[in-house]
Design a protein around this motif. Structure first.
Motif, PDB file in Angstrom:
ATOM      1  N   ASP A 166       0.892  -1.311  -0.076  1.00 41.03           N
ATOM      2  CA  ASP A 166       0.050   0.078  -0.086  1.00 41.03           C
ATOM      3  C   ASP A 166       0.662   1.316  -0.089  1.00 41.03           C
ATOM      4  N   GLU A 167       2.244   1.065   0.166  1.00 40.97           N
ATOM      5  CA  GLU A 167       2.968   2.439   0.422  1.00 40.97           C
ATOM      6  C   GLU A 167       4.205   2.247  -0.602  1.00 40.97           C
ATOM      7  N   ALA A 168       4.527   3.468  -1.175  1.00 38.93           N
ATOM      8  CA  ALA A 168       5.861   3.534  -1.848  1.00 38.93           C
ATOM      9  C   ALA A 168       6.759   3.517  -0.849  1.00 38.93           C
ATOM     10  N   THR A 169       7.705   2.699  -1.276  1.00 36.75           N
ATOM     11  CA  THR A 169       8.972   2.441  -0.130  1.00 36.75           C
ATOM     12  C   THR A 169      10.246   2.444  -0.674  1.00 36.75           C
ATOM     13  N   LEU A 170      11.141   3.154  -0.049  1.00 37.21           N
ATOM     14  CA  LEU A 170      12.410   3.323  -0.741  1.00 37.21           C
ATOM     15  C   LEU A 170      13.616   2.898   0.467  1.00 37.21           C
ATOM     16  N   VAL A 171      14.525   2.166   0.013  1.00 40.72           N
ATOM     17  CA  VAL A 171      15.646   1.775   0.776  1.00 40.72           C
ATOM     18  C   VAL A 171      16.902   2.370   0.357  1.00 40.72           C
ATOM     19  N   LEU A 172      17.415   3.465   1.024  1.00 41.65           N
ATOM     20  CA  LEU A 172      18.539   3.872   0.700  1.00 41.65           C
ATOM     21  C   LEU A 172      19.954   3.319   1.250  1.00 41.65           C
ATOM     22  N   VAL A 224       8.725  10.840  -4.715  1.00 44.91           N
ATOM     23  CA  VAL A 224       8.921  10.741  -3.363  1.00 44.91           C
ATOM     24  C   VAL A 224       8.193   9.573  -2.750  1.00 44.91           C
ATOM     25  N   PHE A 225       8.524   9.165  -1.582  1.00 44.91           N
ATOM     26  CA  PHE A 225       7.946   7.928  -1.168  1.00 44.91           C
ATOM     27  C   PHE A 225       7.481   8.264   0.169  1.00 44.91           C
ATOM     28  N   SER A 226       6.490   7.282   0.640  1.00 46.19           N
ATOM     29  CA  SER A 226       5.677   7.263   2.111  1.00 46.19           C
ATOM     30  C   SER A 226       6.595   6.935   2.981  1.00 46.19           C
ATOM     31  N   VAL A 227       7.568   5.967   2.889  1.00 41.30           N
ATOM     32  CA  VAL A 227       8.596   5.308   3.592  1.00 41.30           C
ATOM     33  C   VAL A 227       9.740   5.184   3.121  1.00 41.30           C
ATOM     34  N   VAL A 228      10.609   5.961   3.629  1.00 42.88           N
ATOM     35  CA  VAL A 228      12.043   5.900   3.383  1.00 42.88           C
ATOM     36  C   VAL A 228      13.055   5.243   4.541  1.00 42.88           C
ATOM     37  N   PHE A 229      13.544   4.247   4.306  1.00 38.26           N
ATOM     38  CA  PHE A 229      14.790   3.717   5.192  1.00 38.26           C
ATOM     39  C   PHE A 229      15.996   4.109   4.812  1.00 38.26           C
ATOM     40  N   GLU A 230      16.779   4.606   5.566  1.00 36.12           N
ATOM     41  CA  GLU A 230      18.338   5.188   5.517  1.00 36.12           C
ATOM     42  C   GLU A 230      19.087   4.605   6.022  1.00 36.12           C
ATOM     43  N   ALA A 231      19.976   3.859   5.084  1.00 37.34           N
ATOM     44  CA  ALA A 231      20.932   2.882   5.552  1.00 37.34           C
ATOM     45  C   ALA A 231      22.316   3.108   5.016  1.00 37.34           C
ATOM     46  N   THR A 232      22.409   4.336   4.608  1.00 38.46           N
ATOM     47  CA  THR A 232      23.928   4.649   3.661  1.00 38.46           C
ATOM     48  C   THR A 232      25.094   4.895   4.895  1.00 38.46           C
ATOM     49  N   GLY A 233      24.584   5.274   6.070  1.00 44.87           N
ATOM     50  CA  GLY A 233      25.558   5.668   7.012  1.00 44.87           C
ATOM     51  C   GLY A 233      26.557   6.983   6.699  1.00 44.87           C
ATOM     52  N   SER A 234      25.886   7.855   5.837  1.00 44.88           N
ATOM     53  CA  SER A 234      26.439   9.237   5.761  1.00 44.88           C
ATOM     54  C   SER A 234      25.435  10.183   5.763  1.00 44.88           C
ATOM     55  N   SER A 235      25.477  11.544   6.170  1.00 40.45           N
ATOM     56  CA  SER A 235      24.854  12.489   6.056  1.00 40.45           C
ATOM     57  C   SER A 235      24.114  12.961   4.806  1.00 40.45           C
ATOM     58  N   ASP A 236      24.947  12.811   3.887  1.00 40.44           N
ATOM     59  CA  ASP A 236      24.458  12.871   2.504  1.00 40.44           C
ATOM     60  C   ASP A 236      23.017  11.944   2.183  1.00 40.44           C
ATOM     61  N   GLY A 237      23.369  10.701   2.668  1.00 41.85           N
ATOM     62  CA  GLY A 237      22.451   9.720   2.827  1.00 41.85           C
ATOM     63  C   GLY A 237      21.308  10.360   3.365  1.00 41.85           C
ATOM     64  N   PHE A 238      21.173  10.863   4.481  1.00 42.34           N
ATOM     65  CA  PHE A 238      20.146  11.498   5.187  1.00 42.34           C
ATOM     66  C   PHE A 238      19.515  12.482   4.761  1.00 42.34           C
ATOM     67  N   LEU A 239      20.350  13.483   3.724  1.00 44.27           N
ATOM     68  CA  LEU A 239      19.463  14.440   3.237  1.00 44.27           C
ATOM     69  C   LEU A 239      19.091  14.107   2.096  1.00 44.27           C
ATOM     70  N   TYR A 257      25.821   8.056  12.290  1.00 44.07           N
ATOM     71  CA  TYR A 257      26.515   9.024  11.683  1.00 44.07           C
ATOM     72  C   TYR A 257      27.724   9.405  12.713  1.00 44.07           C
ATOM     73  N   HIS A 258      28.895   8.728  12.520  1.00 47.99           N
ATOM     74  CA  HIS A 258      29.974   9.005  13.641  1.00 47.99           C
ATOM     75  C   HIS A 258      31.019  10.068  13.259  1.00 47.99           C
ATOM     76  N   SER A 259      30.887  10.503  12.044  1.00 44.28           N
ATOM     77  CA  SER A 259      31.915  11.539  11.736  1.00 44.28           C
ATOM     78  C   SER A 259      31.434  12.759  11.102  1.00 44.28           C
ATOM     79  N   ASP A 260      30.043  12.787  10.524  1.00 46.81           N
ATOM     80  CA  ASP A 260      29.436  13.676   9.979  1.00 46.81           C
ATOM     81  C   ASP A 260      27.922  13.934  10.330  1.00 46.81           C
ATOM     82  N   GLU A 261      27.613  14.233  11.695  1.00 45.73           N
ATOM     83  CA  GLU A 261      26.181  14.345  11.961  1.00 45.73           C
ATOM     84  C   GLU A 261      25.541  15.293  10.939  1.00 45.73           C
ATOM     85  N   PRO A 262      24.369  14.818  10.206  1.00 44.84           N
ATOM     86  CA  PRO A 262      23.546  15.756   9.407  1.00 44.84           C
ATOM     87  C   PRO A 262      22.684  16.648  10.184  1.00 44.84           C
ATOM     88  N   ALA A 263      22.463  17.870   9.671  1.00 49.82           N
ATOM     89  CA  ALA A 263      21.519  18.791  10.205  1.00 49.82           C
ATOM     90  C   ALA A 263      19.939  18.544   9.370  1.00 49.82           C
TER      91      ALA A 263
END
Length: 334
Positions: A166-172, A224-239, A257-263
């Motif tokens: 039922d939901e558009a889902t993305l795994v990054l 765009v997606f209703s559900v996004v799983f962010e598993a890249t390990g980088s702040s770029d992935g979070f953005l 995010y051990h070295s580059d906490e995203p805003a």
């Protein structure tokens, strides 16, 4: 119980893992078991330590996705015996603090207590029996090393309340945890899933397994997606995840995010999103479920997602980490 020599990989400084030789004591605490480790997965957290993004003092023992065979038990260990094949959930849960009582044992107030001798990049580990789960009879022993990271993926899926049909889902990110997220969702639900990773070979390997259910996101695609799983390990992935999120969408952050906490992007609140951060594998039920799902659904074709490396080459594995094409790396003690 004879004294045995134990090879343990220890990080002695950033980017320098060495094998040390320890003597295992003849004395085993009464509530401990001794396990001969057979396989241990490589986690992004381990790599953060290796790169020096986390410093908790040196030398430090790494590896927490391990499985093996019990070779000795203490006098007060009831349900386990020598010969049992087990996986290790490295999270301490006291069972009595506020968080343990409300079903959030992964946030235990005493979580920093470590009742074990060393981590999983070793030949042996002495560990409190409460960390241990007896595994079913798998077609191959290396499947035990996937139980702990799969339990994290299952916990993330639970938190997301995602329904693929039922939901558009993305795994990054389709490294270890991202790959196991995809595996869990596709093996337990109907529907299709979108994936994205800078490493095209990892996405292709997953799509080859599920050609009718996986779609690869083109970076030029603005959906765009209703559900996004962010598993890249980088702040770029979070953005990237924030940008791909639909209004009222759910962003499930599995990365550390051990070295580059995203805003938080300035315009993200306009979407009124729900953002969840996944910590470890929850209260522990996901660990049992992961062991069963591996038995039920991980077939020989899934093994093409894995690469295997001897303990003696562990420093090289971490050095070459980004250039190893397989989705998940596993250290073999054999």
């Amino acid at each position: 119980m004879p004294i045995r020599s134990n090879s343990v990989a220890r990080l002695v400084s950033p980017r320098r893992l060495i094998l040390t030789c320890d003597a295992l004591s003849e004395d085993l605490p009464p509530d401990f078991v001794r396990i001969r480790i057979e396989f241990c997965g490589v986690c992004g957290t381990d790599r953060s330590f290796y790169l020096g993004h986390r410093d908790e003092g040196y030398p430090i023992s790494l590896g927490h996705e391990h499985c093996g065979t019990i070779v000795a038990v203490g006098d007060q260990v009831g349900p386990y015996q020598a010969g049992h094949f087990v996986a290790i959930d490295p999270n301490y849960r006291c069972g009595s603090c506020h968080y343990c009582r409300i079903g959030a044992g992964h946030l235990c107030e005493k979580a920093t207590i470590n009742r074990y001798s060393n981590r999983g990049y070793a030949n042996f580990i002495d560990i409190k029996a409460s960390y241990v789960l007896k595994l079913p009879e798998y077609r191959s022993r290396h499947l035990g090393a996937l139980v702990e990271p799969l339990s994290v993926a299952i916990n993330a899926a639970d938190i997301s309340k995602c329904t693929l049909a039922d939901e558009a889902t993305l795994v990054l990110g389709t490294g270890g945890v991202g790959t196991l997220l995809v595996f869990n969702l596709l093996e337990t639900q109907t529907g299709e899933i979108w994936i994205y990773d800078k490493a095209h070979s990892k996405m292709a390997a997953l799509r080859d397994l599920y050609p009718s259910r996986i779609k690869i996101l083109d970076s030029a695609d603005d959906r765009v997606f209703s559900v996004v799983f962010e598993a890249t390990g980088s702040s770029d992935g979070f953005l990237h995840g924030c940008a791909r999120l639909a209004k009222l969408g759910r962003l499930i952050v599995v990365s550390r995010y051990h070295s580059d906490e995203p805003a938080i992007p300035d315009r993200l609140p306009w979407k009124q999103p729900n953002i969840y951060f996944v910590h470890l594998n929850g209260h522990g039920d996901s660990f049992v479920r992961a062991a069963a799902l591996m038995k039920r659904s991980w077939g020989p074709d899934h093994d093409h997602l894995l690469s295997f490396h001897p303990l003696s080459n562990i420093d090289q594995v971490f050095t070459d980490y980004e250039h190893i094409p397989e989705n998940k790396k596993i250290i073999s003690m054999e």
